[in-house]
Design a protein around this motif. Structure first.
Motif, mmCIF file in Angstrom:
data_model
loop_
_atom_site.group_PDB
_atom_site.id
_atom_site.type_symbol
_atom_site.label_atom_id
_atom_site.label_comp_id
_atom_site.label_asym_id
_atom_site.label_seq_id
_atom_site.Cartn_x
_atom_site.Cartn_y
_atom_site.Cartn_z
ATOM 1 N N ALA A 1 0.855 -1.112 0.008
ATOM 2 C CA ALA A 1 0.091 0.035 -0.027
ATOM 3 C C ALA A 1 0.685 1.194 0.074
ATOM 4 C CB ALA A 1 -1.045 -0.024 1.214
ATOM 5 N N LEU A 2 1.822 1.119 0.840
ATOM 6 C CA LEU A 2 2.932 2.319 0.666
ATOM 7 C C LEU A 2 3.497 2.523 -0.572
ATOM 8 C CD1 LEU A 2 4.370 1.791 4.413
ATOM 9 C CD2 LEU A 2 2.649 3.730 3.785
ATOM 10 N N LYS A 3 3.857 1.473 -1.072
ATOM 11 C CA LYS A 3 4.441 1.386 -2.407
ATOM 12 C C LYS A 3 3.713 2.053 -3.437
ATOM 13 C CE LYS A 3 8.759 0.477 -4.665
ATOM 14 N NZ LYS A 3 9.738 0.990 -4.189
ATOM 15 N N GLN A 4 2.393 1.723 -3.632
ATOM 16 C CA GLN A 4 1.534 2.484 -4.205
ATOM 17 C C GLN A 4 1.335 3.939 -4.327
ATOM 18 O OE1 GLN A 4 -2.068 0.092 -3.594
ATOM 19 N NE2 GLN A 4 -1.468 -1.543 -5.029
ATOM 20 N N SER A 5 1.703 4.501 -3.065
ATOM 21 C CA SER A 5 1.616 5.777 -2.734
ATOM 22 C C SER A 5 2.848 6.782 -3.266
ATOM 23 C CB SER A 5 1.466 6.120 -1.322
ATOM 24 O OG SER A 5 0.326 5.351 -0.823
ATOM 25 N N SER A 6 3.752 5.910 -4.008
ATOM 26 C CA SER A 6 4.577 6.510 -4.674
ATOM 27 C C SER A 6 5.818 6.966 -3.963
ATOM 28 C CB SER A 6 4.380 7.899 -5.825
ATOM 29 O OG SER A 6 3.229 7.366 -6.667
ATOM 30 N N PHE B 1 -10.020 -3.109 -0.173
ATOM 31 C CA PHE B 1 -10.026 -1.843 0.026
ATOM 32 C C PHE B 1 -8.560 -1.144 -0.950
ATOM 33 C CE2 PHE B 1 -12.691 -2.623 3.269
ATOM 34 C CZ PHE B 1 -13.505 -1.286 3.793
ATOM 35 N N MET B 2 -7.888 -2.090 -1.340
ATOM 36 C CA MET B 2 -6.594 -1.531 -1.753
ATOM 37 C C MET B 2 -6.522 -1.007 -3.072
ATOM 38 S SD MET B 2 -3.878 -2.743 0.204
ATOM 39 C CE MET B 2 -2.756 -2.868 -0.897
ATOM 40 N N ALA B 3 -7.811 -1.192 -3.710
ATOM 41 C CA ALA B 3 -7.829 -0.273 -5.192
ATOM 42 C C ALA B 3 -8.118 1.255 -5.013
ATOM 43 C CB ALA B 3 -9.156 -1.012 -5.942
ATOM 44 N N GLN B 4 -8.545 1.447 -3.769
ATOM 45 C CA GLN B 4 -8.791 2.998 -3.468
ATOM 46 C C GLN B 4 -7.568 3.545 -2.870
ATOM 47 O OE1 GLN B 4 -11.927 3.014 -0.763
ATOM 48 N NE2 GLN B 4 -13.159 1.096 -1.444
ATOM 49 N N THR B 5 -7.547 4.856 -3.129
ATOM 50 C CA THR B 5 -6.533 5.819 -2.649
ATOM 51 C C THR B 5 -6.643 5.824 -1.071
ATOM 52 O OG1 THR B 5 -6.540 7.254 -4.637
ATOM 53 C CG2 THR B 5 -5.454 8.086 -2.604
ATOM 54 N N ASN B 6 -5.659 5.646 -0.336
ATOM 55 C CA ASN B 6 -5.528 5.552 0.943
ATOM 56 C C ASN B 6 -6.562 4.538 1.445
ATOM 57 O OD1 ASN B 6 -4.079 6.843 2.774
ATOM 58 N ND2 ASN B 6 -5.506 8.220 3.696
ATOM 59 N N GLY B 7 -6.736 3.356 0.685
ATOM 60 C CA GLY B 7 -7.847 2.317 0.976
ATOM 61 C C GLY B 7 -7.584 1.423 2.438
ATOM 62 N N LEU B 8 -6.145 1.175 2.378
ATOM 63 C CA LEU B 8 -6.111 0.418 3.705
ATOM 64 C C LEU B 8 -5.966 1.192 4.873
ATOM 65 C CD1 LEU B 8 -4.740 -2.253 4.443
ATOM 66 C CD2 LEU B 8 -2.261 -1.254 4.457
ATOM 67 N N MET B 9 -5.663 2.449 4.890
ATOM 68 C CA MET B 9 -5.976 3.211 6.090
ATOM 69 C C MET B 9 -7.390 3.359 6.392
ATOM 70 S SD MET B 9 -2.749 3.968 6.362
ATOM 71 C CE MET B 9 -1.201 4.313 5.513
ATOM 72 N N ASP B 10 -8.122 3.404 5.359
ATOM 73 C CA ASP B 10 -9.664 3.686 5.470
ATOM 74 C C ASP B 10 -10.077 2.154 6.236
ATOM 75 O OD1 ASP B 10 -9.735 5.950 4.337
ATOM 76 O OD2 ASP B 10 -10.472 5.341 2.405
ATOM 77 N N PHE B 11 -9.585 1.107 5.774
ATOM 78 C CA PHE B 11 -9.826 -0.347 6.567
ATOM 79 C C PHE B 11 -9.542 -0.279 7.822
ATOM 80 C CE2 PHE B 11 -8.524 -4.582 7.464
ATOM 81 C CZ PHE B 11 -9.527 -5.366 7.322
ATOM 82 N N PHE B 12 -8.506 0.195 8.359
ATOM 83 C CA PHE B 12 -7.941 0.250 9.670
ATOM 84 C C PHE B 12 -8.816 1.065 10.508
ATOM 85 C CE2 PHE B 12 -3.390 -0.774 8.109
ATOM 86 C CZ PHE B 12 -3.575 -2.040 8.189
#
Length: 386
Positions: A229-234, A350-361
Protein backbone atom coordinates in the motif's frame (compact mmCIF):
# COMPACT_ATOMS: atom_id res chain seq x y z
CA UNK A 1 -13.04 -19.55 40.35
CA UNK A 2 -10.19 -18.80 42.69
CA UNK A 3 -8.09 -15.81 41.76
CA UNK A 4 -4.80 -16.69 40.20
CA UNK A 5 -2.97 -14.72 42.88
CA UNK A 6 -3.82 -17.48 45.35
CA UNK A 7 -1.78 -19.94 43.30
CA UNK A 8 1.59 -18.27 43.04
CA UNK A 9 4.33 -20.10 41.17
CA UNK A 10 8.06 -19.68 41.07
CA UNK A 11 8.28 -19.38 37.30
CA UNK A 12 11.11 -17.17 36.10
CA UNK A 13 10.87 -14.64 33.30
CA UNK A 14 14.43 -15.26 32.05
CA UNK A 15 13.98 -18.55 30.20
CA UNK A 16 10.86 -17.70 28.14
CA UNK A 17 11.95 -14.14 27.33
CA UNK A 18 15.56 -15.09 26.45
CA UNK A 19 14.41 -17.96 24.24
CA UNK A 20 11.68 -15.87 22.66
CA UNK A 21 14.05 -12.99 21.83
CA UNK A 22 16.45 -15.20 19.86
CA UNK A 23 13.50 -17.03 18.25
CA UNK A 24 12.07 -13.66 17.17
CA UNK A 25 15.37 -12.67 15.51
CA UNK A 26 15.38 -15.97 13.60
CA UNK A 27 11.70 -15.60 12.72
CA UNK A 28 12.15 -12.03 11.49
CA UNK A 29 14.96 -13.10 9.17
CA UNK A 30 13.01 -16.13 7.94
CA UNK A 31 9.94 -13.98 7.27
CA UNK A 32 11.87 -12.00 4.64
CA UNK A 33 14.13 -14.85 3.55
CA UNK A 34 11.44 -17.23 2.30
CA UNK A 35 9.74 -14.99 -0.32
CA UNK A 36 13.06 -13.46 -1.41
CA UNK A 37 14.79 -16.82 -1.89
CA UNK A 38 12.13 -18.52 -4.02
CA UNK A 39 13.76 -17.56 -7.32
CA UNK A 40 17.13 -18.90 -6.16
CA UNK A 41 15.55 -22.34 -5.72
CA UNK A 42 13.60 -22.18 -9.00
CA UNK A 43 10.24 -21.86 -7.24
CA UNK A 44 7.80 -19.43 -8.83
CA UNK A 45 7.45 -16.21 -6.80
CA UNK A 46 3.65 -16.50 -7.05
CA UNK A 47 3.89 -19.17 -4.34
CA UNK A 48 4.96 -16.55 -1.78
CA UNK A 49 1.33 -15.79 -0.93
CA UNK A 50 0.52 -19.51 -0.66
CA UNK A 51 3.46 -20.06 1.67
CA UNK A 52 2.26 -17.18 3.86
CA UNK A 53 -1.32 -18.48 3.87
CA UNK A 54 -0.37 -22.07 4.71
CA UNK A 55 1.75 -20.77 7.60
CA UNK A 56 -1.31 -19.02 9.09
CA UNK A 57 -3.35 -22.19 8.56
CA UNK A 58 -0.71 -24.02 10.59
CA UNK A 59 -0.87 -21.32 13.26
CA UNK A 60 -4.64 -21.74 13.38
CA UNK A 61 -4.47 -25.56 13.60
CA UNK A 62 -1.67 -25.45 16.14
CA UNK A 63 -3.58 -23.09 18.40
CA UNK A 64 -6.18 -25.85 18.88
CA UNK A 65 -3.72 -28.64 19.73
CA UNK A 66 -1.15 -27.24 22.15
CA UNK A 67 -2.74 -27.54 25.60
CA UNK A 68 -2.61 -31.37 25.90
CA UNK A 69 1.08 -31.37 24.92
CA UNK A 70 2.02 -28.78 27.56
CA UNK A 71 -0.08 -30.65 30.15
CA UNK A 72 1.79 -33.88 29.40
CA UNK A 73 5.42 -32.73 29.14
CA UNK A 74 5.48 -29.33 30.88
CA UNK A 75 6.40 -25.85 29.65
CA UNK A 76 10.17 -26.27 29.50
CA UNK A 77 10.24 -29.49 27.46
CA UNK A 78 7.39 -28.23 25.27
CA UNK A 79 9.37 -25.05 24.52
CA UNK A 80 12.40 -27.15 23.49
CA UNK A 81 10.21 -29.45 21.40
CA UNK A 82 8.47 -26.70 19.43
CA UNK A 83 11.72 -24.79 18.79
CA UNK A 84 13.35 -28.03 17.59
CA UNK A 85 10.41 -28.77 15.31
CA UNK A 86 10.62 -25.29 13.81
CA UNK A 87 14.39 -25.69 13.28
CA UNK A 88 13.74 -29.00 11.47
CA UNK A 89 11.36 -27.29 9.03
CA UNK A 90 14.06 -24.69 8.26
CA UNK A 91 16.64 -27.39 7.47
CA UNK A 92 14.22 -29.05 5.04
CA UNK A 93 13.73 -25.93 2.87
CA UNK A 94 17.14 -25.65 1.13
CA UNK A 95 17.66 -29.42 0.99
CA UNK A 96 14.35 -30.05 -0.82
CA UNK A 97 13.71 -27.03 -3.08
CA UNK A 98 10.26 -28.20 -4.09
CA UNK A 99 7.07 -26.15 -3.73
CA UNK A 100 5.05 -29.04 -2.24
CA UNK A 101 7.72 -29.74 0.37
CA UNK A 102 7.98 -26.03 1.21
CA UNK A 103 4.20 -25.73 1.62
CA UNK A 104 4.13 -28.71 3.98
CA UNK A 105 7.15 -27.41 5.90
CA UNK A 106 5.52 -24.00 6.39
CA UNK A 107 2.29 -25.67 7.58
CA UNK A 108 4.28 -27.56 10.23
CA UNK A 109 6.23 -24.38 11.04
CA UNK A 110 2.98 -22.52 11.73
CA UNK A 111 1.91 -25.26 14.14
CA UNK A 112 5.30 -25.14 15.89
CA UNK A 113 5.15 -21.34 16.23
CA UNK A 114 1.64 -21.61 17.70
CA UNK A 115 3.14 -23.92 20.32
CA UNK A 116 5.96 -21.46 21.05
CA UNK A 117 3.50 -18.60 21.54
CA UNK A 118 1.16 -20.56 23.84
CA UNK A 119 4.09 -21.91 25.90
CA UNK A 120 5.67 -18.48 26.39
CA UNK A 121 2.43 -16.58 27.00
CA UNK A 122 1.08 -19.07 29.53
CA UNK A 123 4.52 -19.37 31.19
CA UNK A 124 4.54 -15.62 31.77
CA UNK A 125 0.92 -15.47 32.95
CA UNK A 126 0.77 -18.38 35.40
CA UNK A 127 1.16 -17.74 39.10
CA UNK A 128 1.58 -13.97 39.49
CA UNK A 129 -0.61 -11.00 40.36
CA UNK A 130 -2.19 -8.78 37.72
CA UNK A 131 0.49 -6.09 37.92
CA UNK A 132 3.29 -8.61 37.40
CA UNK A 133 1.46 -10.33 34.52
CA UNK A 134 1.00 -7.02 32.70
CA UNK A 135 4.68 -6.24 33.19
CA UNK A 136 5.72 -9.65 31.87
CA UNK A 137 3.50 -9.34 28.81
CA UNK A 138 5.20 -6.00 28.14
CA UNK A 139 8.57 -7.82 28.14
CA UNK A 140 7.07 -10.45 25.88
CA UNK A 141 5.79 -8.04 23.24
CA UNK A 142 8.96 -5.91 23.31
CA UNK A 143 11.17 -9.00 22.91
CA UNK A 144 8.99 -10.42 20.14
CA UNK A 145 8.77 -7.32 17.98
CA UNK A 146 12.24 -6.02 18.82
CA UNK A 147 13.74 -9.37 17.85
CA UNK A 148 11.68 -9.48 14.66
CA UNK A 149 12.96 -6.03 13.69
CA UNK A 150 16.59 -7.05 14.26
CA UNK A 151 15.99 -10.22 12.26
CA UNK A 152 14.84 -8.21 9.24
CA UNK A 153 18.25 -6.50 9.20
CA UNK A 154 19.97 -9.88 8.73
CA UNK A 155 18.87 -9.87 5.10
CA UNK A 156 21.45 -7.16 4.41
CA UNK A 157 24.15 -9.00 6.40
CA UNK A 158 23.76 -12.63 5.29
CA UNK A 159 21.75 -12.18 2.08
CA UNK A 160 19.10 -14.54 0.69
CA UNK A 161 21.11 -16.83 -1.62
CA UNK A 162 22.15 -20.40 -1.05
CA UNK A 163 22.24 -22.50 2.12
CA UNK A 164 24.01 -20.07 4.44
CA UNK A 165 20.95 -17.87 5.30
CA UNK A 166 18.95 -20.96 6.28
CA UNK A 167 21.85 -22.26 8.36
CA UNK A 168 21.99 -18.89 10.16
CA UNK A 169 18.27 -19.15 10.98
CA UNK A 170 18.71 -22.73 12.20
CA UNK A 171 21.70 -21.71 14.33
CA UNK A 172 19.66 -18.93 15.94
CA UNK A 173 16.84 -21.37 16.71
CA UNK A 174 19.33 -23.78 18.30
CA UNK A 175 20.64 -20.89 20.43
CA UNK A 176 17.02 -20.14 21.44
CA UNK A 177 16.78 -23.71 22.75
CA UNK A 178 19.72 -23.20 25.15
CA UNK A 179 17.88 -21.23 27.91
CA UNK A 180 15.15 -23.87 28.48
CA UNK A 181 17.67 -26.67 27.92
CA UNK A 182 20.25 -25.42 30.42
CA UNK A 183 18.01 -23.75 33.03
CA UNK A 184 15.83 -26.48 34.47
CA UNK A 185 14.37 -24.45 37.33
CA UNK A 186 11.85 -21.65 37.11
CA UNK A 187 9.13 -23.13 34.93
CA UNK A 188 5.50 -23.10 36.13
CA UNK A 189 4.55 -25.99 38.37
CA UNK A 190 3.17 -28.84 36.30
CA UNK A 191 -0.23 -28.90 37.97
CA UNK A 192 -3.09 -30.51 36.09
CA UNK A 193 -4.09 -28.25 33.23
CA UNK A 194 -7.78 -28.19 32.56
CA UNK A 195 -9.36 -28.07 29.12
CA UNK A 196 -12.04 -25.45 28.57
CA UNK A 197 -15.36 -26.78 27.38
CA UNK A 198 -17.26 -24.89 24.70
CA UNK A 199 -19.61 -23.60 27.40
CA UNK A 200 -16.66 -22.31 29.42
CA UNK A 201 -15.08 -20.70 26.36
CA UNK A 202 -18.30 -18.76 25.79
CA UNK A 203 -17.92 -17.42 29.35
CA UNK A 204 -14.46 -16.02 28.72
CA UNK A 205 -14.28 -12.26 28.39
CA UNK A 206 -15.90 -11.28 25.07
CA UNK A 207 -13.89 -8.02 24.87
CA UNK A 208 -10.70 -10.10 25.27
CA UNK A 209 -11.65 -12.38 22.39
CA UNK A 210 -12.68 -9.43 20.19
CA UNK A 211 -9.48 -7.58 21.14
CA UNK A 212 -7.31 -10.54 20.09
CA UNK A 213 -9.25 -10.94 16.85
CA UNK A 214 -8.98 -7.22 16.02
CA UNK A 215 -5.25 -7.35 16.76
CA UNK A 216 -4.95 -10.25 14.29
CA UNK A 217 -6.96 -8.40 11.62
CA UNK A 218 -4.80 -5.27 11.90
CA UNK A 219 -1.42 -6.98 12.37
CA UNK A 220 -2.03 -9.50 9.56
CA UNK A 221 -2.97 -6.64 7.22
CA UNK A 222 0.03 -4.53 8.29
CA UNK A 223 2.53 -7.31 7.62
CA UNK A 224 0.76 -8.60 4.51
CA UNK A 225 -0.35 -5.42 2.73
CA UNK A 226 1.13 -2.28 4.27
CA UNK A 227 4.44 -2.35 2.28
CA UNK A 228 2.47 -2.75 -0.94
CA UNK A 229 0.00 0.00 0.00
CA UNK A 230 2.84 2.40 0.81
CA UNK A 231 4.63 1.52 -2.42
CA UNK A 232 1.44 2.37 -4.36
CA UNK A 233 1.61 5.85 -2.80
CA UNK A 234 4.73 6.62 -4.86
CA UNK A 235 7.05 6.34 -1.87
CA UNK A 236 10.63 5.15 -2.32
CA UNK A 237 11.82 1.81 -0.96
CA UNK A 238 13.81 3.59 1.75
CA UNK A 239 10.74 5.60 2.80
CA UNK A 240 8.66 2.42 2.96
CA UNK A 241 11.33 0.87 5.20
CA UNK A 242 11.30 3.89 7.51
CA UNK A 243 7.50 3.82 7.74
CA UNK A 244 7.39 0.08 8.51
CA UNK A 245 10.06 0.59 11.17
CA UNK A 246 8.01 3.43 12.69
CA UNK A 247 5.05 1.04 13.12
CA UNK A 248 7.18 -1.51 14.97
CA UNK A 249 8.99 1.10 17.07
CA UNK A 250 5.67 2.65 18.03
CA UNK A 251 4.48 -0.78 19.14
CA UNK A 252 7.60 -1.32 21.22
CA UNK A 253 7.51 2.09 22.90
CA UNK A 254 3.93 1.62 24.12
CA UNK A 255 4.55 -1.73 25.91
CA UNK A 256 5.98 -0.45 29.24
CA UNK A 257 3.35 2.30 29.32
CA UNK A 258 0.54 -0.21 28.77
CA UNK A 259 1.87 -2.56 31.45
CA UNK A 260 1.60 0.27 34.02
CA UNK A 261 -1.74 1.70 32.91
CA UNK A 262 -3.52 -1.66 32.59
CA UNK A 263 -3.42 -2.30 36.35
CA UNK A 264 -4.91 1.12 37.16
CA UNK A 265 -7.98 1.16 34.91
CA UNK A 266 -10.49 -1.12 33.25
CA UNK A 267 -8.76 -3.18 30.56
CA UNK A 268 -11.92 -3.07 28.44
CA UNK A 269 -11.88 0.72 28.54
CA UNK A 270 -8.15 0.65 27.79
CA UNK A 271 -8.85 -1.48 24.70
CA UNK A 272 -11.33 1.20 23.60
CA UNK A 273 -8.81 4.00 24.15
CA UNK A 274 -6.03 2.20 22.26
CA UNK A 275 -8.43 1.53 19.37
CA UNK A 276 -9.25 5.25 19.32
CA UNK A 277 -5.53 6.05 19.10
CA UNK A 278 -5.50 4.04 15.87
CA UNK A 279 -8.65 5.79 14.62
CA UNK A 280 -7.01 9.18 15.26
CA UNK A 281 -3.83 8.03 13.50
CA UNK A 282 -5.71 6.95 10.39
CA UNK A 283 -7.72 10.17 10.45
CA UNK A 284 -4.67 12.40 10.26
CA UNK A 285 -3.39 10.56 7.16
CA UNK A 286 -6.35 12.17 5.33
CA UNK A 287 -5.38 15.65 6.52
CA UNK A 288 -1.82 15.70 5.22
CA UNK A 289 0.39 13.65 2.90
CA UNK A 290 3.58 15.04 4.45
CA UNK A 291 6.11 12.28 5.12
CA UNK A 292 6.71 13.38 8.73
CA UNK A 293 2.97 13.30 9.40
CA UNK A 294 2.82 9.80 7.88
CA UNK A 295 5.67 8.60 10.10
CA UNK A 296 3.83 9.95 13.16
CA UNK A 297 0.52 8.42 12.08
CA UNK A 298 1.99 4.97 11.50
CA UNK A 299 3.89 5.09 14.80
CA UNK A 300 0.53 5.76 16.50
CA UNK A 301 -1.02 2.90 14.50
CA UNK A 302 1.78 0.66 15.81
CA UNK A 303 1.05 1.77 19.37
CA UNK A 304 -2.63 0.99 18.88
CA UNK A 305 -2.37 -2.37 17.13
CA UNK A 306 0.57 -3.75 19.14
CA UNK A 307 -1.13 -2.86 22.44
CA UNK A 308 -4.40 -4.68 21.77
CA UNK A 309 -3.10 -8.25 22.10
CA UNK A 310 -1.27 -8.00 25.47
CA UNK A 311 -4.17 -6.05 27.01
CA UNK A 312 -6.71 -8.55 25.69
CA UNK A 313 -4.83 -11.65 26.81
CA UNK A 314 -4.27 -10.33 30.33
CA UNK A 315 -7.98 -9.41 30.45
CA UNK A 316 -8.86 -12.98 29.44
CA UNK A 317 -6.70 -14.42 32.23
CA UNK A 318 -7.83 -12.07 35.01
CA UNK A 319 -9.31 -14.06 37.91
CA UNK A 320 -8.73 -17.42 36.20
CA UNK A 321 -7.43 -20.38 38.14
CA UNK A 322 -3.88 -21.34 37.11
CA UNK A 323 -5.08 -24.63 35.66
CA UNK A 324 -7.05 -22.74 32.97
CA UNK A 325 -4.31 -20.34 31.86
CA UNK A 326 -2.82 -22.56 29.13
CA UNK A 327 -6.25 -23.28 27.66
CA UNK A 328 -7.22 -19.60 27.81
CA UNK A 329 -4.05 -18.47 26.01
CA UNK A 330 -4.74 -21.14 23.40
CA UNK A 331 -8.22 -19.68 22.80
CA UNK A 332 -6.79 -16.17 22.53
CA UNK A 333 -4.17 -17.28 19.99
CA UNK A 334 -6.92 -19.03 18.03
CA UNK A 335 -8.90 -15.77 17.96
CA UNK A 336 -5.79 -13.84 16.86
CA UNK A 337 -5.11 -16.42 14.12
CA UNK A 338 -8.65 -16.10 12.75
CA UNK A 339 -8.18 -12.35 12.59
CA UNK A 340 -4.77 -12.74 10.92
CA UNK A 341 -6.27 -14.99 8.26
CA UNK A 342 -9.36 -12.86 7.56
CA UNK A 343 -7.77 -9.40 7.89
CA UNK A 344 -5.75 -9.37 4.65
CA UNK A 345 -8.74 -10.76 2.74
CA UNK A 346 -11.00 -7.94 3.94
CA UNK A 347 -8.29 -5.30 3.57
CA UNK A 348 -7.57 -6.40 0.00
CA UNK A 349 -11.01 -5.16 -1.08
CA UNK A 350 -9.95 -1.63 -0.07
CA UNK A 351 -6.57 -1.69 -1.82
CA UNK A 352 -7.88 -0.35 -5.14
CA UNK A 353 -8.86 2.92 -3.44
CA UNK A 354 -6.49 5.76 -2.63
CA UNK A 355 -5.59 5.47 1.06
CA UNK A 356 -7.79 2.37 1.08
CA UNK A 357 -5.81 0.38 3.65
CA UNK A 358 -5.90 3.34 6.04
CA UNK A 359 -9.69 3.48 5.58
CA UNK A 360 -9.90 -0.23 6.40
CA UNK A 361 -7.97 0.25 9.64
CA UNK A 362 -10.11 3.30 10.49
CA UNK A 363 -13.35 1.27 10.13
CA UNK A 364 -12.08 -1.80 12.02
CA UNK A 365 -10.60 0.17 14.92
CA UNK A 366 -13.59 2.52 15.19
CA UNK A 367 -16.00 -0.43 15.33
CA UNK A 368 -13.79 -2.05 17.98
CA UNK A 369 -13.61 1.17 20.03
CA UNK A 370 -17.40 1.56 20.00
CA UNK A 371 -17.89 -2.07 21.06
CA UNK A 372 -15.32 -1.76 23.87
CA UNK A 373 -16.87 1.47 25.17
CA UNK A 374 -20.27 -0.20 25.44
CA UNK A 375 -18.73 -3.37 26.92
CA UNK A 376 -16.88 -1.36 29.59
CA UNK A 377 -20.22 0.05 30.79
CA UNK A 378 -21.76 -3.37 31.36
CA UNK A 379 -18.70 -5.48 32.19
CA UNK A 380 -19.34 -8.47 34.45
CA UNK A 381 -16.71 -10.71 35.99
CA UNK A 382 -16.15 -13.98 34.08
CA UNK A 383 -16.97 -17.20 35.87
CA UNK A 384 -15.86 -20.58 34.51
CA UNK A 385 -17.97 -22.93 36.52
CA UNK A 386 -18.31 -26.30 34.85
Amino acid sequence: MQDITTSRATNSVFVPVAGLTVFAIASGYLMSLIPLSLGNFNIDSSYASWLASIYYVGLLLGSMMIEPIIAKIGHRVAFITFLSLLAATVVVLPIFPNKEVWLFARLVAGMAVAGIFVVVESWLLIGDNQKERAKRLGFYMTSLYGGTTIGQLAVGVFGVKGFIPFMVVMALLLIAILPPLLVKQGQPSNDAHQVLSFKQITRLSKPAIIGCMTSGVVMGSIYGLMPLALKQSSLSTNQVGVLMASIILGGMVIQPIISKISVKMSKTLLLALMSLVGVFAMGITHLSSDFTVLVTALALLGMSSFALYPIAITLACDNLDSSYIVAATQVMLFSYSIGSALGPIGANTFMAQTNGLMDFFFIVLLATAIYMLFASLQRKPQVLAS
